[in-house]
Design an enzyme around this catalytic site. Structure first.
Site, PDB file in Angstrom:
ATOM      1  N   ASP A 173      30.562  46.300  36.869  1.00 29.46           N
ATOM      2  CA  ASP A 173      30.160  46.262  38.194  1.00 29.46           C
ATOM      3  C   ASP A 173      29.507  47.347  38.814  1.00 29.46           C
ATOM      4  O   ASP A 173      29.738  48.536  38.477  1.00 29.46           O
ATOM      5  CB  ASP A 173      31.385  45.689  38.826  1.00 29.46           C
ATOM      6  CG  ASP A 173      31.324  44.545  39.990  1.00 29.46           C
ATOM      7  OD1 ASP A 173      30.022  44.600  40.338  1.00 29.46           O
ATOM      8  OD2 ASP A 173      32.388  44.109  40.538  1.00 29.46           O
ATOM      9  N   HIS A 174      29.439  47.341  40.263  1.00 30.69           N
ATOM     10  CA  HIS A 174      28.888  48.418  41.047  1.00 30.69           C
ATOM     11  C   HIS A 174      29.095  49.936  40.495  1.00 30.69           C
ATOM     12  O   HIS A 174      30.418  50.283  40.487  1.00 30.69           O
ATOM     13  CB  HIS A 174      29.517  48.479  42.423  1.00 30.69           C
ATOM     14  CG  HIS A 174      29.337  47.158  43.181  1.00 30.69           C
ATOM     15  ND1 HIS A 174      28.222  47.130  43.892  1.00 30.69           N
ATOM     16  CD2 HIS A 174      30.013  45.944  43.381  1.00 30.69           C
ATOM     17  CE1 HIS A 174      28.193  46.008  44.516  1.00 30.69           C
ATOM     18  NE2 HIS A 174      29.260  45.292  44.237  1.00 30.69           N
ATOM     19  N   GLY A 232      35.337  40.453  49.969  1.00 31.92           N
ATOM     20  CA  GLY A 232      36.519  40.309  50.827  1.00 31.92           C
ATOM     21  C   GLY A 232      36.377  38.754  51.325  1.00 31.92           C
ATOM     22  O   GLY A 232      35.431  37.993  51.227  1.00 31.92           O
ATOM     23  N   ASP A 279      35.980  37.898  42.747  1.00 32.51           N
ATOM     24  CA  ASP A 279      37.140  39.401  42.662  1.00 32.51           C
ATOM     25  C   ASP A 279      38.047  38.935  43.519  1.00 32.51           C
ATOM     26  O   ASP A 279      39.243  38.707  43.180  1.00 32.51           O
ATOM     27  CB  ASP A 279      36.225  40.612  43.055  1.00 32.51           C
ATOM     28  CG  ASP A 279      37.254  41.774  42.924  1.00 32.51           C
ATOM     29  OD1 ASP A 279      38.405  41.685  42.275  1.00 32.51           O
ATOM     30  OD2 ASP A 279      36.958  42.858  43.473  1.00 32.51           O
TER      31      ASP A 279
HETATM   32 ZN   LIG Z   1      29.698  43.413  44.586  1.00 34.73          ZN
END
Ligand SMILES: [Zn+2]
Length: 342
Positions: free
Chosen positions: A95-96, A215, A274
């Protein structure tokens, strides 16, 4: 089945593109969360992706080693060993990786994949994200284009980001919900196609931002505009007939079903999960601890209950809860019962 081959991974992405569904990409941090994610895919009969952030990889390496590339490699090796026993195709992704972390995080993994491919084997990971969203777009795309051409001979897919995802994930903080910079424009998306091509230089996934944030926010805080994705597809197919972006949706937790469905209809093939996965896992642990507090703890001179504080007691519940959330995601995104292996 073993971890998806490069060919199977492309079939997973292209199948999602053609079939109008998306693969769930679950962030994992440990062997338990990895097991839960793979089990969830199997329960849904869905192919899927498991991915690690820099922080997750560092965590997985253990505090004494504290090395994100090693942690990512350890989790990937673990996945390679166990994936053989699952009936669906599972791919591995990082990921990132912001520019300053790319060399420490992704480079060693690509080198390991190059060693494997050189020996006639499949790569360690199937795709890697370069997150250049902190750079000016032209510099982001210049760097991404070079990486795409570097990964292509190994058969690795690059994920790039145009625009910026808001909110906070793993200590990386973006703009707050609702801000203008959270919305990519079709013109920017066309610049991505100019820099990265539409398959002739290698394969890539495009994280285009439509107001999404990492989030979970209170209802009404996040205003998604999935129509931006449709406008991007329209601009692309006008400029390059027959071409279609394969989008990635970051920050799916807390998104409405209608927005998600619209995004998938407009070409999202990978939806990252996530926050909701973290919550499902921890919710089960909290439930166990709070309902068995006099077993997990040695209260008032008592000895507690080994069966309650054995890490397997709460770990198994957490795995089950996470698997359930992952299977639910696969059903929501339409990838359930559509494995490329069946
Ligand atoms: Zn992301």
């Amino acid at each position: 089945m073993p971890i998806a081959t490069r060919e199977q991974y492309l079939a997973m992405l292209d199948g999602a593109s053609a079939g109008g569904y998306a693969l769930a990409a679950i962030n994992v941090t440990s062997s338990e969360t990895l097991n839960g994610a793979m089990r969830g895919f199997a329960e849904a009969g869905a192919d899927g992706i498991v991915q690690v952030t820099t922080g997750a990889a560092r965590f997985a390496s253990g505090a004494a080693v504290d090395d994100m590339a090693l942690g990512a490699r350890a989790l990937a090796e673990y996945a390679h060993v166990l994936a053989e026993h699952y009936p669906v195709a599972i791919a591995l992704h990082t990921d990132h990786a912001p520019p300053e972390a790319f060399d420490d995080f992704v480079r060693p993994l690509v080198e390991e994949s190059a060693r494997r491919v050189g020996a006639g084997r499949e790569p360690l990971f199937q795709s890697h994200m370069f997150d250049g969203s902190t750079l000016p777009l032209d510099e982001n795309l210049r760097t991404a284009a070079a990486l795409e051409r570097e990964l292509a001979p190994l058969g690795l897919v690059l994920e790039v980001e145009a625009g910026v995802v808001g909110g906070e994930e793993d200590g990386v903080v973006g703009p707050h919900a609702g801000r203008d910079e959270l919305y990519t424009t079709p013109a920017d998306l066309l610049l991505v196609a100019d820099a990265l091509g539409t398959g002739e230089h290698g394969r890539y996934l495009l994280a285009a931002t439509v107001g999404n944030v990492h989030g979970v926010y209170a209802p009404g805080q996040v205003r998604l505009r999935p129509e931006i994705l449709a406008a991007g597809q329209h601009a692309l197919s006008t400029a390059r007939p027959g071409s279609r972006f394969q989008y990635v949706f970051h920050g799916s937790s807390g998104t409405t079903e209608a927005d998600l469905r619209a995004a998938i209809r407009h070409g999202v093939v990978k939806v990252n999960v996530d926050t909701d996965a973290q919550y499902a896992f921890t919710r089960a642990v909290a439930d166990h601890v709070l309902t068995n507090y006099d077993g997990v703890l040695r209260v008032d001179g008592a000895v507690g209950r080994k069966a309650a504080y054995d890490p397997r007691a709460w770990g198994r519940r957490a795995e089950t809860a996470l698997a359930g959330r992952v299977a639910e995601a696969a059903h929501q995104f339409g990838s359930a019962a559509r494995s490329v292996l069946s």
